[in-house]
Design a protein around this motif. Structure first.
Motif, mmCIF file in Angstrom:
data_model
loop_
_atom_site.group_PDB
_atom_site.id
_atom_site.type_symbol
_atom_site.label_atom_id
_atom_site.label_comp_id
_atom_site.label_asym_id
_atom_site.label_seq_id
_atom_site.Cartn_x
_atom_site.Cartn_y
_atom_site.Cartn_z
ATOM 1 N N ASN A 267 0.699 -1.708 -0.493
ATOM 2 C CA ASN A 267 -0.060 -0.334 -0.150
ATOM 3 C C ASN A 267 1.321 1.321 0.198
ATOM 4 O O ASN A 267 0.528 2.320 -0.533
ATOM 5 N N VAL A 268 2.206 1.508 0.537
ATOM 6 C CA VAL A 268 3.282 2.674 0.593
ATOM 7 C C VAL A 268 3.319 2.117 -0.577
ATOM 8 O O VAL A 268 3.176 3.570 -1.436
ATOM 9 N N LYS A 270 2.782 1.041 -4.051
ATOM 10 C CA LYS A 270 1.876 1.589 -4.588
ATOM 11 C C LYS A 270 1.511 3.143 -4.940
ATOM 12 O O LYS A 270 0.649 3.202 -5.753
ATOM 13 N N ARG A 271 1.801 4.001 -4.017
ATOM 14 C CA ARG A 271 1.346 5.488 -4.002
ATOM 15 C C ARG A 271 2.317 6.237 -3.947
ATOM 16 O O ARG A 271 3.400 6.206 -1.984
ATOM 17 N N PRO A 272 2.959 6.320 -4.812
ATOM 18 C CA PRO A 272 4.902 7.028 -5.096
ATOM 19 C C PRO A 272 4.590 8.096 -3.643
ATOM 20 O O PRO A 272 5.403 8.702 -3.238
ATOM 21 N N GLU A 273 3.646 8.859 -3.602
ATOM 22 C CA GLU A 273 3.967 10.432 -2.902
ATOM 23 C C GLU A 273 4.013 9.915 -0.898
ATOM 24 O O GLU A 273 4.093 10.278 -0.473
ATOM 25 N N LEU A 274 3.059 8.888 -1.623
ATOM 26 C CA LEU A 274 3.241 8.547 0.224
ATOM 27 C C LEU A 274 4.207 8.076 0.429
ATOM 28 O O LEU A 274 4.793 7.991 1.971
ATOM 29 N N GLN A 277 6.713 10.899 1.491
ATOM 30 C CA GLN A 277 5.892 11.505 3.065
ATOM 31 C C GLN A 277 6.340 10.112 3.908
ATOM 32 O O GLN A 277 6.852 11.166 5.320
ATOM 33 N N ALA A 343 -11.531 5.480 0.440
ATOM 34 C CA ALA A 343 -10.225 6.352 0.226
ATOM 35 C C ALA A 343 -9.658 6.208 1.081
ATOM 36 O O ALA A 343 -9.758 5.510 2.939
ATOM 37 N N PHE A 344 -8.092 6.043 1.055
ATOM 38 C CA PHE A 344 -6.506 5.606 1.496
ATOM 39 C C PHE A 344 -6.015 6.908 2.477
ATOM 40 O O PHE A 344 -5.889 7.981 1.897
ATOM 41 N N ASP A 345 -6.474 6.762 3.731
ATOM 42 C CA ASP A 345 -5.865 8.161 4.443
ATOM 43 C C ASP A 345 -4.981 7.944 5.409
ATOM 44 O O ASP A 345 -5.396 7.775 6.888
ATOM 45 N N ARG A 388 11.512 0.504 -5.449
ATOM 46 C CA ARG A 388 9.379 0.653 -6.448
ATOM 47 C C ARG A 388 8.428 -0.630 -5.773
ATOM 48 O O ARG A 388 9.236 -1.453 -7.058
#
Length: 414
Positions: A267-268, A270-274, A277, A343-345, A388
């Motif tokens: 889950n981390v 698959k979300r490069p912006e996360l 962060q 939504a993943f938040d 990645r």
């Protein structure tokens, strides 16, 4: 014995073996939650309960719903064919089987060894294990997070906590897999049960041997020695209780953490912006782990509870002896409790989460699982900052878990 059947016709169908369910169970769960939140599933011989409010109520209601499978209407019918006698015996002294006063007594004796503060003291030990396993990845371009990291760290951690001789972790893993698969015996083939029974016998023998060794040779700052020596007004844990508790620690410590590591990394990445962060703010990982448990729970099925009396709920009657599968994966996507649930938040307030249970049976090993996963993911992304996702994960067969088999990750920038 007269086996109970539901009194209302289903309005939807459910099949955990349907194509695509393991990869993305949420459309099927939403259909249940909106059209038939209490649905009798004939193949599983039990009710599927999918709304948060009902899930929390059943988990908290220890007076009318028991986690003890001996209360199931099918317990004796399926007993010889699909239940493992050694597990049945082991579970008799487990926290799930004990009555209210006995449960409270054992939990009071055990809790000090597994508080967040006690688990925090294990941090240096955990870090050494994580660093050692990640060192093995140096120089490689692509790895499978499941087999190279997730499958390897929890066995080492539990083995280290219990001071098990190195090399016995594989036996632990087979024991764990058998214990977890046994949760839904009606879905197992007889030949599977025969293999599982051998694994259970060997696992229990190792746990018994470890307990007896620690009685003879107590160790300082050791969780098993603490459990053996803990005393409250002259009361101690019996050998049967110790055997059940240590077995539960092994099963919970393996299964939850192995899957949670894989799902969190996925889950981390698959979300490069996360990823960017959490690399900049590792403290966000606490929220990441909670949100993975809520948003992409690795459970395929639910937590079993058995009705101790007839219970009216949601317009249906759950008969005494019937099984209810509390579908946490659905309840944790319920919009009435988690707005914008799909939504993943990572900054979401997850105080209402029931991912580790609710009420008197809240998972004692929750603090260990949370700390371990946070440390693994934090160390992994720090050690390999250019990592990645190489491809989408693949999943294998399992009666109750969304079992991730491969998660290929590129460690270095190409």
């Amino acid at each position: 014995m007269s086996l109970q059947t539901p009194s209302h016709p289903p309005t939807v169908s459910f099949s955990p073996d349907a194509p695509g369910y393991v990869l993305d169970p949420y459309p099927a769960l939403e259909a249940l939650r909106t059209k038939a939140p209490l649905y009798y599933w004939p193949e599983g011989r039990g009710w599927l309960l999918t709304r948060y409010e009902d899930a929390a109520a059943v988990l908290k209601d220890a007076r009318r719903f028991s986690p003890n499978r001996a209360e199931w209407e099918y317990a004796s019918v399926l007993g010889s064919a699909a239940m493992i006698p050694e597990l049945v015996e082991l579970n008799k002294a487990g926290l799930f089987a004990l009555s209210g006063s006995d449960h409270a007594r054992v939990r009071k004796l055990v809790s000090p060894a597994l508080t967040p503060r006690a688990i925090e003291r294990l941090k240096p030990e955990l870090q050494v294990i994580i660093d050692d396993i990640l060192n093995d990845l140096a120089g490689r371009d692509t790895i499978n997070v499941v087999s190279d990291i997730a499958d390897r760290i929890p066995p080492r951690v539990i083995g280290s906590m219990l001071k098990i001789p190195k090399g016995r972790e594989t036996l632990f893993q087979r024991f764990t897999e058998a214990a977890v698969k046994s949760f839904l015996p009606g879905l197992l083939r007889p030949e599977e049960v025969a293999v599982m029974r051998t694994d259970v016998q060997e696992g229990i023998a190792l746990v018994r041997e470890t307990i007896e060794d620690r009685r003879r040779n107590p160790l300082p700052d050791d969780i098993l020695t603490t459990l053996i020596q803990t005393e409250e007004q002259g009361d101690r844990l019996s050998t049967a209780e110790l055997l059940s508790l240590v077995s539960a620690l092994i099963v919970g410590g393996f299964e939850t953490t192995i899957h949670l590591i894989g799902f969190t990394v996925y889950n981390v990445l698959k979300r490069p912006e996360l990823l960017a962060q959490v690399q900049a703010q590792p403290e966000l990982l606490k929220g990441v782990v909670e949100e993975v448990l809520r948003f992409d729970n690795f459970g395929k099925m639910g937590i079993a509870r058995y009705a101790l009396e007839d219970v009216e709920m949601g317009g249906v009657t759950i008969k005494k002896g019937q099984m209810v599968l509390v579908m946490l994966n659905s309840a944790l996507r319920d919009e009435s409790v988690f707005p914008n649930a799909d939504a993943f938040d990572v900054r979401r307030n997850t105080n209402a989460s029931i991912a580790f249970g609710h009420g008197m049976h809240f998972c004692l090993g929750a603090s260990l699982a949370r700390l371990e996963v946070q440390l693994v993911v934090e160390t992994f992304i720090k050690r390999f900052p250019a990592l990645r996702l190489a491809k989408e994960p693949s999943f294998g067969p399992h009666p109750v878990i969304r079992k991730m088999e491969t998660l290929e990750v590129q460690l270095n920038q190409q």
